[in-house]
Motif scaffolding. Sequence first.
Motif, PDB file in Angstrom:
ATOM      1  N   GLY A 278      27.331  25.655  37.580  1.00  0.00           N
ATOM      2  CA  GLY A 278      27.011  25.781  38.991  1.00  0.00           C
ATOM      3  C   GLY A 278      28.196  26.129  39.870  1.00  0.00           C
ATOM      4  N   GLY A 279      29.384  26.093  39.300  1.00  0.00           N
ATOM      5  CA  GLY A 279      30.590  26.367  40.058  1.00  0.00           C
ATOM      6  C   GLY A 279      30.875  27.848  40.204  1.00  0.00           C
ATOM      7  N   SER A 280      32.027  28.142  40.798  1.00  0.00           N
ATOM      8  CA  SER A 280      32.409  29.527  41.094  1.00  0.00           C
ATOM      9  C   SER A 280      33.849  29.784  40.682  1.00  0.00           C
ATOM     10  N   LEU A 281      34.112  31.046  40.362  1.00  0.00           N
ATOM     11  CA  LEU A 281      35.468  31.527  40.102  1.00  0.00           C
ATOM     12  C   LEU A 281      35.578  32.946  40.622  1.00  0.00           C
ATOM     13  N   ARG A 282      36.792  33.328  40.961  1.00  0.00           N
ATOM     14  CA  ARG A 282      37.063  34.712  41.359  1.00  0.00           C
ATOM     15  C   ARG A 282      38.153  35.265  40.465  1.00  0.00           C
ATOM     16  N   LEU A 283      37.809  36.271  39.698  1.00  0.00           N
ATOM     17  CA  LEU A 283      38.778  36.939  38.843  1.00  0.00           C
ATOM     18  C   LEU A 283      39.387  38.124  39.584  1.00  0.00           C
ATOM     19  N   SER A 284      40.653  38.389  39.295  1.00  0.00           N
ATOM     20  CA  SER A 284      41.343  39.544  39.842  1.00  0.00           C
ATOM     21  C   SER A 284      41.935  40.366  38.710  1.00  0.00           C
ATOM     22  N   CYS A 285      42.046  41.655  38.932  1.00  0.00           N
ATOM     23  CA  CYS A 285      42.699  42.563  37.982  1.00  0.00           C
ATOM     24  C   CYS A 285      43.612  43.484  38.769  1.00  0.00           C
ATOM     25  N   ALA A 286      44.903  43.316  38.578  1.00  0.00           N
ATOM     26  CA  ALA A 286      45.886  44.164  39.232  1.00  0.00           C
ATOM     27  C   ALA A 286      46.197  45.345  38.336  1.00  0.00           C
ATOM     28  N   ALA A 287      46.043  46.550  38.878  1.00  0.00           N
ATOM     29  CA  ALA A 287      46.216  47.770  38.099  1.00  0.00           C
ATOM     30  C   ALA A 287      47.471  48.514  38.521  1.00  0.00           C
ATOM     31  N   SER A 288      48.104  49.175  37.564  1.00  0.00           N
ATOM     32  CA  SER A 288      49.267  49.996  37.854  1.00  0.00           C
ATOM     33  C   SER A 288      49.385  51.092  36.803  1.00  0.00           C
ATOM     34  N   GLY A 289      50.146  52.117  37.144  1.00  0.00           N
ATOM     35  CA  GLY A 289      50.396  53.200  36.198  1.00  0.00           C
ATOM     36  C   GLY A 289      49.445  54.371  36.296  1.00  0.00           C
ATOM     37  N   PHE A 290      48.517  54.316  37.228  1.00  0.00           N
ATOM     38  CA  PHE A 290      47.600  55.428  37.450  1.00  0.00           C
ATOM     39  C   PHE A 290      47.118  55.368  38.897  1.00  0.00           C
ATOM     40  N   THR A 291      46.464  56.430  39.343  1.00  0.00           N
ATOM     41  CA  THR A 291      45.965  56.491  40.720  1.00  0.00           C
ATOM     42  C   THR A 291      44.662  55.717  40.782  1.00  0.00           C
ATOM     43  N   PHE A 292      44.760  54.456  41.116  1.00  0.00           N
ATOM     44  CA  PHE A 292      43.656  53.502  41.037  1.00  0.00           C
ATOM     45  C   PHE A 292      42.423  53.988  41.784  1.00  0.00           C
TER      46      PHE A 292
ATOM     47  N   PHE B  34      26.975  37.425  40.139  1.00  0.00           N
ATOM     48  CA  PHE B  34      28.323  37.992  40.124  1.00  0.00           C
ATOM     49  C   PHE B  34      28.386  39.161  41.107  1.00  0.00           C
ATOM     50  N   THR B  35      29.568  39.344  41.695  1.00  0.00           N
ATOM     51  CA  THR B  35      29.801  40.476  42.590  1.00  0.00           C
ATOM     52  C   THR B  35      31.127  41.125  42.237  1.00  0.00           C
ATOM     53  N   ILE B  36      31.097  42.421  41.961  1.00  0.00           N
ATOM     54  CA  ILE B  36      32.316  43.179  41.710  1.00  0.00           C
ATOM     55  C   ILE B  36      32.724  43.882  43.002  1.00  0.00           C
ATOM     56  N   SER B  37      34.015  43.914  43.266  1.00  0.00           N
ATOM     57  CA  SER B  37      34.532  44.593  44.461  1.00  0.00           C
ATOM     58  C   SER B  37      35.921  45.105  44.144  1.00  0.00           C
ATOM     59  N   ARG B  38      36.466  45.902  45.034  1.00  0.00           N
ATOM     60  CA  ARG B  38      37.805  46.445  44.829  1.00  0.00           C
ATOM     61  C   ARG B  38      38.500  46.639  46.161  1.00  0.00           C
TER      62      ARG B  38
ATOM     63  N   VAL C 182      40.891  45.053  41.424  1.00  0.00           N
ATOM     64  CA  VAL C 182      39.449  44.899  41.320  1.00  0.00           C
ATOM     65  C   VAL C 182      39.155  43.419  41.100  1.00  0.00           C
ATOM     66  N   TYR C 183      38.053  42.963  41.674  1.00  0.00           N
ATOM     67  CA  TYR C 183      37.708  41.547  41.658  1.00  0.00           C
ATOM     68  C   TYR C 183      36.343  41.336  41.001  1.00  0.00           C
ATOM     69  N   LEU C 184      36.141  40.126  40.505  1.00  0.00           N
ATOM     70  CA  LEU C 184      34.824  39.712  40.048  1.00  0.00           C
ATOM     71  C   LEU C 184      34.583  38.308  40.581  1.00  0.00           C
ATOM     72  N   GLU C 185      33.693  38.220  41.566  1.00  0.00           N
ATOM     73  CA  GLU C 185      33.304  36.935  42.133  1.00  0.00           C
ATOM     74  C   GLU C 185      32.140  36.416  41.311  1.00  0.00           C
ATOM     75  N   MET C 186      32.292  35.218  40.757  1.00  0.00           N
ATOM     76  CA  MET C 186      31.277  34.652  39.874  1.00  0.00           C
ATOM     77  C   MET C 186      30.765  33.353  40.466  1.00  0.00           C
ATOM     78  N   ASN C 187      29.481  33.310  40.759  1.00  0.00           N
ATOM     79  CA  ASN C 187      28.846  32.124  41.334  1.00  0.00           C
ATOM     80  C   ASN C 187      27.757  31.611  40.405  1.00  0.00           C
ATOM     81  N   SER C 188      27.328  30.378  40.649  1.00  0.00           N
ATOM     82  CA  SER C 188      26.272  29.760  39.851  1.00  0.00           C
ATOM     83  C   SER C 188      26.548  29.916  38.356  1.00  0.00           C
ATOM     84  N   LEU C 189      27.752  29.602  37.974  1.00  0.00           N
ATOM     85  CA  LEU C 189      28.175  29.819  36.598  1.00  0.00           C
ATOM     86  C   LEU C 189      27.405  28.922  35.633  1.00  0.00           C
ATOM     87  N   LYS C 190      27.148  29.494  34.455  1.00  0.00           N
ATOM     88  CA  LYS C 190      26.393  28.805  33.412  1.00  0.00           C
ATOM     89  C   LYS C 190      27.261  28.683  32.151  1.00  0.00           C
ATOM     90  N   PRO C 191      26.966  27.733  31.289  1.00  0.00           N
ATOM     91  CA  PRO C 191      27.748  27.628  30.046  1.00  0.00           C
ATOM     92  C   PRO C 191      27.760  28.931  29.245  1.00  0.00           C
TER      93      PRO C 191
END
Length: 111
Positions: A14-28, A67-71, A78-87
């Motif tokens: 039921g909890g939430s997490l927000r993942l991030s991905c930092a990119a480099s080396g190309f024109t994002f 889940f919601t992906i954004s950038r 790029v981000y991944l917002e994760m809500n209502s997490l399940k096992p």
Amino acid sequence: VQLVESGGGLVQPGGSLRLSCAASGFTFSRYAMNWYRQAPGKERELVASIGSTGTTTNYAGSVKGRFTISRDNAKNTVYLEMNSLKPEDTAVYYCNRYGDWGQGTQVTVSS
């Protein structure tokens, strides 16, 4: 090319997490980006995708509505917002652009 994920951890169902991905080396801003995940003993699966401008997104059926992906093209992230997490969301989550992968970040959903 370098993709560096962060934000994983242990969270209760039921909890939430927000993942991030930092990119480099190309024109994002020119590339679509993806989040994949791989659970123990299972194949890697596509979780979410986002187009280069952020206006187009797609989700696996198992995460749609939770889940919601954004950038942020100004931050090359790029981000991944994760809500209502399940096992069953427990997995290593990877950032991807074509054949390029990050090292992954572990998400564990458990009480």
